[in-house]
Design an enzyme around this catalytic site. Structure first.
Site, PDB file in Angstrom:
ATOM      1  N   LYS A 105     -36.400 -28.214 -27.312  1.00 42.65           N
ATOM      2  CA  LYS A 105     -35.869 -26.856 -27.465  1.00 42.65           C
ATOM      3  C   LYS A 105     -34.383 -26.826 -27.128  1.00 42.65           C
ATOM      4  CE  LYS A 105     -35.790 -23.609 -24.429  1.00 42.65           C
ATOM      5  NZ  LYS A 105     -36.081 -22.569 -23.411  1.00 42.65           N
ATOM      6  N   ASP A 135     -38.781 -21.136 -28.480  1.00 43.39           N
ATOM      7  CA  ASP A 135     -38.891 -20.624 -27.114  1.00 43.39           C
ATOM      8  C   ASP A 135     -40.095 -19.704 -27.030  1.00 43.39           C
ATOM      9  OD1 ASP A 135     -38.115 -18.287 -28.369  1.00 43.39           O
ATOM     10  OD2 ASP A 135     -36.484 -17.840 -26.972  1.00 43.39           O
TER      11      ASP A 135
END
Length: 323
Positions: free
Chosen positions: A194, A212
């Site tokens: 991420k 996320d």
């Protein structure tokens, strides 16, 4: 703007809160959204089947009827791509919501953003980067002094360890520069896929999907996938959209999740993409009540960045201790 501009659409002249400020579209059937962005008829009341009860194309049991006949993969892909196009109209100014001036600052800010808000990170990083502007400076920091600087972000001891570790790695293995390859980034302490995709997409212009909490929650709510693992979610969504859309898609979905499609009480009645949502009705469907749930610029409040892009239509966030 600076390096953050690579994550922005660059479109200007669009009004803020394009649709939500005037109310939600009346949810229609799976044939696509109604063109109007005006308020839903009958005050936004929804049937138990999920569709708003209107005299438009949304006939009785629109969502319930859709559930009786499973949506094909092709239909889902078309709906997902249309959702992205609609979000691009609503958020032409979508951007990374972390303040940064270079790849190193974005990398550190993204690591700090775990388990806290981007706003709190943005309020904390000015002092951090003033004290340690380069990887070499940060790698030589006294841990206890850094802990005090980043304490407002929470988990400050673990985050200090990550920042010291990644700074030392940048100094020793990459000549003090942040690498522009995912394989190199994920080897740095505290950096996962991420974080790597955030840095690649917004500091280097390399397309990446940022999965996320908001992104994963919304793509499951929209029935693009039922996967829970972020890596699997990323793979599924990457197959739906062309690579050129990945970075901006991430910004748009995250923007929508923070402003309209909240986890506990989504503002369905003020949602500009309600006709495309198979989960319409999970939240407040009355337009007036839903508008009160809107956040940030959609609700007339400051955003998360102290230094937002020039085309951001909302107010800058306050500095730490200023409100």
């Amino acid at each position: 703007m600076s390096s953050s501009k690579s994550g922005s659409s660059g479109t200007t002249g669009k009004p803020a809160a394009k649709a939500a400020a005037t109310g939600a579209k009346a949810p229609a059937g799976t044939g696509g959204p109604a063109k109007t962005r005006g308020p839903a008829k009958t005050g936004g009341s929804a049937r138990t089947g999920g569709s708003a009860k209107t005299g438009s194309s949304a006939k009785t049991g629109g969502r319930a009827k859709a559930s009786a006949k499973p949506e094909s993969h092709l239909a889902m892909v078309r709906r997902a791509r249309r959702t992205n196009r609609e979000l691009a109209e609503v958020y032409p100014y979508a951007h990374p919501e972390l303040d940064f001036r270079n790849p190193f600052e974005l990398l550190c800010a993204t690591v700090l953003s775990a388990q806290t808000t981007d706003l709190r990170v943005n309020q904390t990083t000015p002092a951090l980067f003033a004290a340690y502007p380069t990887p070499e400076d940060m790698a030589a920091a006294v841990p206890e002094e850094m802990e005090e600087l980043i304490r407002p972000t929470g988990f400050f001891r673990a985050k200090t360890k990550s920042l010291l570790g990644l700074s030392a790695a940048l100094r020793d293995e990459f000549g003090g520069e942040v690498p522009g390859r995912l394989d190199d980034l994920v080897k740095l302490p505290g950096v996962g896929r991420k974080t790597a995709n955030v840095v690649l997409g917004n500091a280097f212009g390399v397309p990446g999907i940022t999965v996320d909490t908001h992104f994963g929650r919304l793509v499951r709510r929209w029935k693009w996938t039922d996967e829970e693992d972020p890596v699997k979610v990323e793979a599924v969504v990457a197959d739906i959209f062309p690579k050129s859309e990945w970075t901006m898609l991430s910004h748009r979905v995250i923007f929508h999740g923070r402003r309209v499609c909240h986890a506990r009480k989504p503002a369905c009645g003020a949602c500009p993409i309600a006709p495309l949502c198979p989960s319409y009705g999970e939240g407040e469907t009355d337009p007036e009540k839903a508008r009160k749930l809107l956040k940030y610029e959609m609700g007339g409040q400051p955003g998360q960045r102290l230094s937002p892009p020039a085309d951001y239509p909302g107010k800058p966030a306050p500095a730490l201790g200023a409100g």
